[in-house]
Scaffold this motif. Sequence first.
Motif, PDB file in Angstrom:
ATOM      1  N   ALA A 315       0.826  -1.213   0.000  1.00 39.99           N
ATOM      2  CA  ALA A 315       0.000   0.000   0.000  1.00 39.99           C
ATOM      3  C   ALA A 315       0.857   1.258   0.000  1.00 39.99           C
ATOM      4  CB  ALA A 315      -0.932  -0.010   1.214  1.00 39.99           C
ATOM      5  N   VAL A 316       2.006   1.226   0.696  1.00 41.03           N
ATOM      6  CA  VAL A 316       2.895   2.395   0.729  1.00 41.03           C
ATOM      7  C   VAL A 316       3.629   2.553  -0.599  1.00 41.03           C
ATOM      8  CG1 VAL A 316       4.940   3.396   1.837  1.00 41.03           C
ATOM      9  CG2 VAL A 316       3.193   2.273   3.230  1.00 41.03           C
ATOM     10  N   LEU A 317       4.082   1.444  -1.180  1.00 38.62           N
ATOM     11  CA  LEU A 317       4.888   1.498  -2.401  1.00 38.62           C
ATOM     12  C   LEU A 317       4.070   1.839  -3.640  1.00 38.62           C
ATOM     13  CD1 LEU A 317       7.625   1.082  -3.748  1.00 38.62           C
ATOM     14  CD2 LEU A 317       7.181  -1.394  -3.759  1.00 38.62           C
ATOM     15  N   HIS A 318       2.814   1.456  -3.650  1.00 37.66           N
ATOM     16  CA  HIS A 318       1.945   1.630  -4.814  1.00 37.66           C
ATOM     17  C   HIS A 318       1.972   3.058  -5.392  1.00 37.66           C
ATOM     18  CE1 HIS A 318      -2.529   2.583  -5.723  1.00 37.66           C
ATOM     19  NE2 HIS A 318      -1.983   2.251  -6.876  1.00 37.66           N
ATOM     20  N   PRO A 319       1.647   4.102  -4.631  1.00 32.55           N
ATOM     21  CA  PRO A 319       1.649   5.450  -5.227  1.00 32.55           C
ATOM     22  C   PRO A 319       3.049   5.935  -5.598  1.00 32.55           C
ATOM     23  CG  PRO A 319       1.200   5.566  -2.875  1.00 32.55           C
ATOM     24  CD  PRO A 319       1.166   4.124  -3.234  1.00 32.55           C
ATOM     25  N   LEU A 320       4.067   5.471  -4.887  1.00 31.27           N
ATOM     26  CA  LEU A 320       5.433   5.883  -5.199  1.00 31.27           C
ATOM     27  C   LEU A 320       5.877   5.316  -6.539  1.00 31.27           C
ATOM     28  CD1 LEU A 320       7.071   5.377  -1.682  1.00 31.27           C
ATOM     29  CD2 LEU A 320       6.280   7.526  -2.702  1.00 31.27           C
ATOM     30  N   LEU A 321       5.532   4.065  -6.809  1.00 31.54           N
ATOM     31  CA  LEU A 321       5.883   3.472  -8.097  1.00 31.54           C
ATOM     32  C   LEU A 321       5.152   4.156  -9.237  1.00 31.54           C
ATOM     33  CD1 LEU A 321       6.199  -0.411  -7.702  1.00 31.54           C
ATOM     34  CD2 LEU A 321       7.788   1.123  -8.873  1.00 31.54           C
ATOM     35  N   LEU A 322       3.888   4.478  -9.029  1.00 37.27           N
ATOM     36  CA  LEU A 322       3.140   5.170 -10.081  1.00 37.27           C
ATOM     37  C   LEU A 322       3.759   6.536 -10.375  1.00 37.27           C
ATOM     38  CD1 LEU A 322      -0.560   4.343  -9.105  1.00 37.27           C
ATOM     39  CD2 LEU A 322       0.775   3.369 -10.983  1.00 37.27           C
ATOM     40  N   GLU A 323       4.164   7.239  -9.333  1.00 36.94           N
ATOM     41  CA  GLU A 323       4.812   8.532  -9.535  1.00 36.94           C
ATOM     42  C   GLU A 323       6.136   8.367 -10.271  1.00 36.94           C
ATOM     43  OE1 GLU A 323       6.490  12.314  -6.901  1.00 36.94           O
ATOM     44  OE2 GLU A 323       5.221  10.793  -5.969  1.00 36.94           O
ATOM     45  N   ALA A 324       6.881   7.308  -9.928  1.00 38.21           N
ATOM     46  CA  ALA A 324       8.155   7.057 -10.600  1.00 38.21           C
ATOM     47  C   ALA A 324       7.952   6.730 -12.072  1.00 38.21           C
ATOM     48  CB  ALA A 324       8.892   5.919  -9.902  1.00 38.21           C
ATOM     49  N   LEU A 325       6.885   6.003 -12.387  1.00 36.88           N
ATOM     50  CA  LEU A 325       6.608   5.670 -13.785  1.00 36.88           C
ATOM     51  C   LEU A 325       6.275   6.916 -14.602  1.00 36.88           C
ATOM     52  CD1 LEU A 325       4.469   2.430 -13.315  1.00 36.88           C
ATOM     53  CD2 LEU A 325       6.775   2.574 -14.287  1.00 36.88           C
ATOM     54  N   ARG A 326       5.687   7.884 -13.938  1.00 29.41           N
ATOM     55  CA  ARG A 326       5.349   9.132 -14.646  1.00 29.41           C
ATOM     56  C   ARG A 326       6.562  10.050 -14.797  1.00 29.41           C
ATOM     57  NH1 ARG A 326       0.567   8.858 -11.327  1.00 29.41           N
ATOM     58  NH2 ARG A 326       1.572  10.245  -9.823  1.00 29.41           N
ATOM     59  N   ALA A 327       7.587   9.816 -13.972  1.00 31.58           N
ATOM     60  CA  ALA A 327       8.745  10.705 -13.944  1.00 31.58           C
ATOM     61  C   ALA A 327       9.845  10.170 -14.856  1.00 31.58           C
ATOM     62  CB  ALA A 327       9.258  10.845 -12.515  1.00 31.58           C
ATOM     63  N   ARG A 339      12.396   5.552   3.289  1.00 29.04           N
ATOM     64  CA  ARG A 339      12.292   6.638   4.265  1.00 29.04           C
ATOM     65  C   ARG A 339      10.940   6.613   4.958  1.00 29.04           C
ATOM     66  NH1 ARG A 339      10.346  11.402   5.398  1.00 29.04           N
ATOM     67  NH2 ARG A 339       9.039  11.468   3.530  1.00 29.04           N
ATOM     68  N   LEU A 340       9.885   6.341   4.192  1.00 30.67           N
ATOM     69  CA  LEU A 340       8.541   6.323   4.769  1.00 30.67           C
ATOM     70  C   LEU A 340       8.298   5.077   5.613  1.00 30.67           C
ATOM     71  CD1 LEU A 340       6.433   7.541   1.697  1.00 30.67           C
ATOM     72  CD2 LEU A 340       6.884   8.801   3.802  1.00 30.67           C
ATOM     73  N   ARG A 341       8.798   3.958   5.150  1.00 28.21           N
ATOM     74  CA  ARG A 341       8.456   2.679   5.772  1.00 28.21           C
ATOM     75  C   ARG A 341       9.465   2.228   6.819  1.00 28.21           C
ATOM     76  NH1 ARG A 341       4.632  -0.205   7.601  1.00 28.21           N
ATOM     77  NH2 ARG A 341       4.314  -2.299   6.784  1.00 28.21           N
ATOM     78  N   GLY A 342      10.700   2.712   6.704  1.00 31.36           N
ATOM     79  CA  GLY A 342      11.759   2.260   7.598  1.00 31.36           C
ATOM     80  C   GLY A 342      11.449   2.397   9.076  1.00 31.36           C
ATOM     81  N   PRO A 343      10.928   3.540   9.542  1.00 33.71           N
ATOM     82  CA  PRO A 343      10.631   3.674  10.970  1.00 33.71           C
ATOM     83  C   PRO A 343       9.618   2.639  11.472  1.00 33.71           C
ATOM     84  CG  PRO A 343      10.700   5.836   9.929  1.00 33.71           C
ATOM     85  CD  PRO A 343      10.764   4.826   8.829  1.00 33.71           C
ATOM     86  N   ASP A 344       8.627   2.299  10.647  1.00 37.35           N
ATOM     87  CA  ASP A 344       7.664   1.264  11.046  1.00 37.35           C
ATOM     88  C   ASP A 344       8.364  -0.075  11.239  1.00 37.35           C
ATOM     89  OD1 ASP A 344       5.726   3.209  10.641  1.00 37.35           O
ATOM     90  OD2 ASP A 344       5.178   2.480   8.648  1.00 37.35           O
ATOM     91  N   ILE A 345       9.274  -0.387  10.328  1.00 34.74           N
ATOM     92  CA  ILE A 345       9.966  -1.668  10.367  1.00 34.74           C
ATOM     93  C   ILE A 345      10.868  -1.756  11.596  1.00 34.74           C
ATOM     94  CG2 ILE A 345      11.613  -3.131   9.155  1.00 34.74           C
ATOM     95  CD1 ILE A 345       8.654  -2.855   7.985  1.00 34.74           C
ATOM     96  N   GLU A 346      11.586  -0.685  11.884  1.00 36.66           N
ATOM     97  CA  GLU A 346      12.455  -0.679  13.064  1.00 36.66           C
ATOM     98  C   GLU A 346      11.639  -0.816  14.346  1.00 36.66           C
ATOM     99  OE1 GLU A 346      15.705  -0.874  13.473  1.00 36.66           O
ATOM    100  OE2 GLU A 346      15.915  -1.049  11.302  1.00 36.66           O
ATOM    101  N   ARG A 347      10.450  -0.212  14.363  1.00 33.23           N
ATOM    102  CA  ARG A 347       9.587  -0.296  15.542  1.00 33.23           C
ATOM    103  C   ARG A 347       9.139  -1.748  15.759  1.00 33.23           C
ATOM    104  NH1 ARG A 347       7.480   4.296  14.542  1.00 33.23           N
ATOM    105  NH2 ARG A 347       5.831   3.501  13.208  1.00 33.23           N
ATOM    106  N   VAL A 348       8.747  -2.426  14.689  1.00 37.37           N
ATOM    107  CA  VAL A 348       8.339  -3.830  14.803  1.00 37.37           C
ATOM    108  C   VAL A 348       9.502  -4.681  15.295  1.00 37.37           C
ATOM    109  CG1 VAL A 348       7.629  -5.867  13.488  1.00 37.37           C
ATOM    110  CG2 VAL A 348       6.504  -3.673  13.086  1.00 37.37           C
ATOM    111  N   MET A 349      10.692  -4.419  14.785  1.00 40.76           N
ATOM    112  CA  MET A 349      11.854  -5.207  15.211  1.00 40.76           C
ATOM    113  C   MET A 349      12.145  -5.008  16.697  1.00 40.76           C
ATOM    114  SD  MET A 349      14.491  -5.008  11.992  1.00 40.76           S
ATOM    115  CE  MET A 349      14.171  -5.977  10.496  1.00 40.76           C
ATOM    116  N   ARG A 350      12.010  -3.781  17.176  1.00 35.79           N
ATOM    117  CA  ARG A 350      12.234  -3.535  18.602  1.00 35.79           C
ATOM    118  C   ARG A 350      11.196  -4.251  19.454  1.00 35.79           C
ATOM    119  NH1 ARG A 350      13.270   1.806  16.813  1.00 35.79           N
ATOM    120  NH2 ARG A 350      11.186   2.463  17.471  1.00 35.79           N
ATOM    121  N   ILE A 351       9.926  -4.184  19.029  1.00 30.44           N
ATOM    122  CA  ILE A 351       8.852  -4.836  19.780  1.00 30.44           C
ATOM    123  C   ILE A 351       9.055  -6.342  19.799  1.00 30.44           C
ATOM    124  CG2 ILE A 351       6.376  -5.348  19.794  1.00 30.44           C
ATOM    125  CD1 ILE A 351       5.926  -2.501  18.730  1.00 30.44           C
ATOM    126  N   GLN A 352       9.410  -6.930  18.650  1.00 29.17           N
ATOM    127  CA  GLN A 352       9.602  -8.380  18.598  1.00 29.17           C
ATOM    128  C   GLN A 352      10.773  -8.826  19.473  1.00 29.17           C
ATOM    129  OE1 GLN A 352       9.797  -9.633  14.433  1.00 29.17           O
ATOM    130  NE2 GLN A 352       7.641 -10.156  14.555  1.00 29.17           N
TER     131      GLN A 352
END
Length: 409
Positions: A315-327, A339-352
């Motif tokens: 869901a996060v990558l979808h609009p970014l790829l579409l924008e890249a295809l237009r660029a 940059r957008l998704r990394g903080p979520d991933i680090e948070r999950v790793m800390r919790i786990q």
Amino acid sequence: MNDELSADVCVVGGGPAGLTLALLLVRSGARVVLLEKSPLHTREYWGEILQPGGLAILGRLGVLDAARERGGHELARFQFVDKGATMLDIDYRSLPRPYNYLLSMPQRHLLAALLDAAREHDRFTYRDGCRATELIQEDGRVRGVVGRGAGGTTVVRARYVVGADGRFSPIRRMAGIPSGRRDVFDFDVLWVKLPAHERTLPYAQIFREGGTPLLAYPSWPGHLQLGWTVPHGGYARIVAEGLDRVKARLAEAAPPYASLIEATVTSTADLSLLDVFAARAPRWAAPGLVLTGDSAHTHSPIGAQGINLAIQDAAVLHPLLLEALRASEGTGTIEEFERLRGPDIERVMRIQTMQARGMRAGGGAAGRFFRMTAARVLTRTPLFAKLTREIVYGNPRIRVATDLFLTPR
């Protein structure tokens, strides 16, 4: 037969991350080719539990009902049971509707629903039984993939390649990107699936008996899934003790199912080992290439996060790829994904990591007293509510960009 295809995006890997992203892209007008190494839905998947955060995205995509029609179990609670005493009890029915449950469902049901929805679009091409063997690279940029299978060679030329091919990703390796493996867990998981048991509750439960926690939950259609934690790298030593000893230790870890284990585990072929580790690739993008799901970041099975993280990645990558295809052929937009998704991933790793330490913390009466006291205190704090939200929903700000669909649903 040799085949040459062209696409806006070539997705490698037909798991939850790859198929969800492919569906989002074709609904938005992109031409997508998806390569999957396994013949259609023949691969065995152990991860089955979906959290409400992932369910909400699948519901918005209109594929959740189709997946559920194939079969699954709603689980009302997640419990941590220590020597018969319930330390933690998360009641999913108390969450807001309609996604106030855990869903135990074979991954093949989810993948079939996603694939059927993607195949409704003539912009989508699916090749299963086709293993990616080479990246096409020209002028310092990835420009496609070569895949090989029993049917011959498939050459896909694409503006972007997405590596969604799992934690041992060949695409990541071919791109020269390290896995970033972190051996922060001191256990592996031995999976076993048993016939249904009349006392099986519609719960996901972790049993703590001695030093070997075990996960148990109902698995479709009429089975019980057990995930027994064993010392990291210690499986060979355990098996060397003989099947009877393995069964005895399994039964000690899950007393309610001791007789079932004794009656139905007949060989080591009934057991499947998961090497548990965390990983985060040091970069998720290169010119013409992006990694997602387990290819970019790998997690333990604690807290049933894998499928949900993969779906939310899409869901996060979808609009970014579409924008890249237009660029033009820059990578700035795609690099924004990490940059957008990394903080979520680090948070999950800390919790786990924190969950693993608590789940396997010292044995004996003193250790149990500490766990009981800590659980009693923690569940009364705002921190517990925050951690629960993180586990249940992930990043609640993630939305499906339905405004980018050609035909809104």
